[in-house]
Scaffold this active site. Structure first.
Site, PDB file in Angstrom:
ATOM      1  N   HIS A 238       6.495   4.352   4.110  1.00 39.80           N
ATOM      2  CA  HIS A 238       6.852   2.848   3.897  1.00 39.80           C
ATOM      3  C   HIS A 238       7.010   2.049   2.661  1.00 39.80           C
ATOM      4  O   HIS A 238       8.277   2.360   2.281  1.00 39.80           O
ATOM      5  CB  HIS A 238       5.801   2.101   4.831  1.00 39.80           C
ATOM      6  CG  HIS A 238       4.293   2.346   4.506  1.00 39.80           C
ATOM      7  ND1 HIS A 238       3.723   2.453   3.518  1.00 39.80           N
ATOM      8  CD2 HIS A 238       3.455   3.059   5.485  1.00 39.80           C
ATOM      9  CE1 HIS A 238       2.580   2.740   3.615  1.00 39.80           C
ATOM     10  NE2 HIS A 238       2.382   3.200   4.939  1.00 39.80           N
TER      11      HIS A 238
ATOM     12  N   HIS B 132       0.770  -1.255   0.049  1.00 45.39           N
ATOM     13  CA  HIS B 132       0.119  -0.117  -0.011  1.00 45.39           C
ATOM     14  C   HIS B 132       0.886   1.396  -0.076  1.00 45.39           C
ATOM     15  O   HIS B 132       1.212   1.885   1.046  1.00 45.39           O
ATOM     16  CB  HIS B 132      -0.806   0.062   1.351  1.00 45.39           C
ATOM     17  CG  HIS B 132      -1.975   0.877   1.349  1.00 45.39           C
ATOM     18  ND1 HIS B 132      -3.280   0.825   1.855  1.00 45.39           N
ATOM     19  CD2 HIS B 132      -2.145   2.423   0.831  1.00 45.39           C
ATOM     20  CE1 HIS B 132      -3.846   2.016   1.632  1.00 45.39           C
ATOM     21  NE2 HIS B 132      -3.165   2.855   1.106  1.00 45.39           N
TER      22      HIS B 132
ATOM     23  N   GLU C 202      -2.614  -1.888  -3.096  1.00 43.81           N
ATOM     24  CA  GLU C 202      -3.662  -0.848  -2.561  1.00 43.81           C
ATOM     25  C   GLU C 202      -3.374   0.455  -2.725  1.00 43.81           C
ATOM     26  O   GLU C 202      -2.135   0.973  -2.502  1.00 43.81           O
ATOM     27  CB  GLU C 202      -4.046  -1.191  -1.117  1.00 43.81           C
ATOM     28  CG  GLU C 202      -4.266  -2.794  -0.826  1.00 43.81           C
ATOM     29  CD  GLU C 202      -4.558  -2.910   0.654  1.00 43.81           C
ATOM     30  OE1 GLU C 202      -4.893  -3.850   1.012  1.00 43.81           O
ATOM     31  OE2 GLU C 202      -3.983  -2.243   1.503  1.00 43.81           O
TER      32      GLU C 202
ATOM     33  N   HIS D 254      -8.037  -5.706   7.639  1.00 49.28           N
ATOM     34  CA  HIS D 254      -7.698  -4.709   8.386  1.00 49.28           C
ATOM     35  C   HIS D 254      -8.259  -5.116   9.865  1.00 49.28           C
ATOM     36  O   HIS D 254      -9.295  -5.661  10.294  1.00 49.28           O
ATOM     37  CB  HIS D 254      -8.648  -3.397   8.185  1.00 49.28           C
ATOM     38  CG  HIS D 254      -7.988  -1.996   8.817  1.00 49.28           C
ATOM     39  ND1 HIS D 254      -7.220  -1.436   8.071  1.00 49.28           N
ATOM     40  CD2 HIS D 254      -8.116  -1.583  10.155  1.00 49.28           C
ATOM     41  CE1 HIS D 254      -6.692  -0.415   8.947  1.00 49.28           C
ATOM     42  NE2 HIS D 254      -7.484  -0.446  10.208  1.00 49.28           N
TER      43      HIS D 254
END
Length: 238
Positions: free
Chosen positions: A50, A43, A70, A191
């Protein structure tokens, strides 16, 4: 069997905290696949705090299972996905400064936008999924966008499971999944799913194709080892 896609964002966070290339994301992804995971998820965010955009390009060369990218479909993200051409793109409406994803799409309000961007990806043969809350209305709206799949945003389920209200917590997700299947949509989820709650979730959600798990899986791996944890998830998802 529900497929396990491992989100490796947290490994990128660890790497970036010291500079250099430890841990090596390319090697990590290959190892995680060798341990049995059926997909790799990343993501990237606009600030690349990151996962970096170059990581997506590097991982595309080595990921042999499903590669899922994502993100919020801002122009820079759209360009990256069209360049890399992963197996799947998951559209998430997170703000640029969001710590983590915290809501699904309003598929009614953003229908025209989603129709356009989904068509852009599907024209290139990229499977599309959109992040949605467990709402019958939002699922019905998703079906009108042309998306292939939805990803159920499971934070509320995880919270209620931890509070001892798993029966109440799972119900809207069951209803949403049934509606999605009725409308011809594939069903993913993610999640705050963890070793504690994943088995119950999987056993109760009909037609669940894939779960994407990162934060919990990496945290659990600090204690138990990543190969062991991947296989623990696979056992619970069987």
């Amino acid at each position: 069997m529900t497929k396990l896609s491992v989100n490796i964002n947290k490994l990128a966070t660890l790497r970036n905290s010291r500079g250099g290339n430890v841990p090596d994301l390319v090697k990590s992804a290959k190892d995680i696949e060798a341990f049995g995971a059926q997909g790799i998820t990343i993501h990237p965010r606009p600030d690349e705090r990151h996962i970096r955009y170059q990581d997506a390009r590097d991982l595309k060369k080595v990921v042999s299972t499903e590669f899922n990218i994502e993100g919020n479909p801002v122009p820079k993200f759209v360009d990256l996905v069209l360049e890399v051409q992963p197996t799947q793109v998951t559209l998430v409406p997170d703000a640029e400064d969001a710590i983590t994803s915290n809501a699904g799409w309003d598929t009614r309000k953003h229908k025209d936008f989603l129709v356009d961007v989904i068509k852009t990806f599907k024209d290139k043969g990229i499977r599309t999924s959109i992040f949605v809350d467990p709402s019958i209305e939002m699922v019905a709206g998703a079906a009108e966008t042309g998306t292939d799949r939805i990803e159920l945003y499971t934070e509320r389920f995880a919270q209620m499971y931890a509070e001892g209200n798993k029966g109440q917590g799972i119900k809207p997700f069951v209803d949403a999944a049934k509606k999605a299947h009725e409308l011809g949509l594939g069903i993913n989820a993610g999640h705050d799913l963890s070793l504690d709650n994943i088995k119950f979730f999987k056993e109760n959600i009909p037609h669940l194709l894939e779960v994407s798990i990162g934060h919990a899986l990496i945290c659990e791996s600090i204690y138990l080892g990543i190969e062991n944890v991947v296989n623990m998830y696979l056992h619970r998802l069987t």
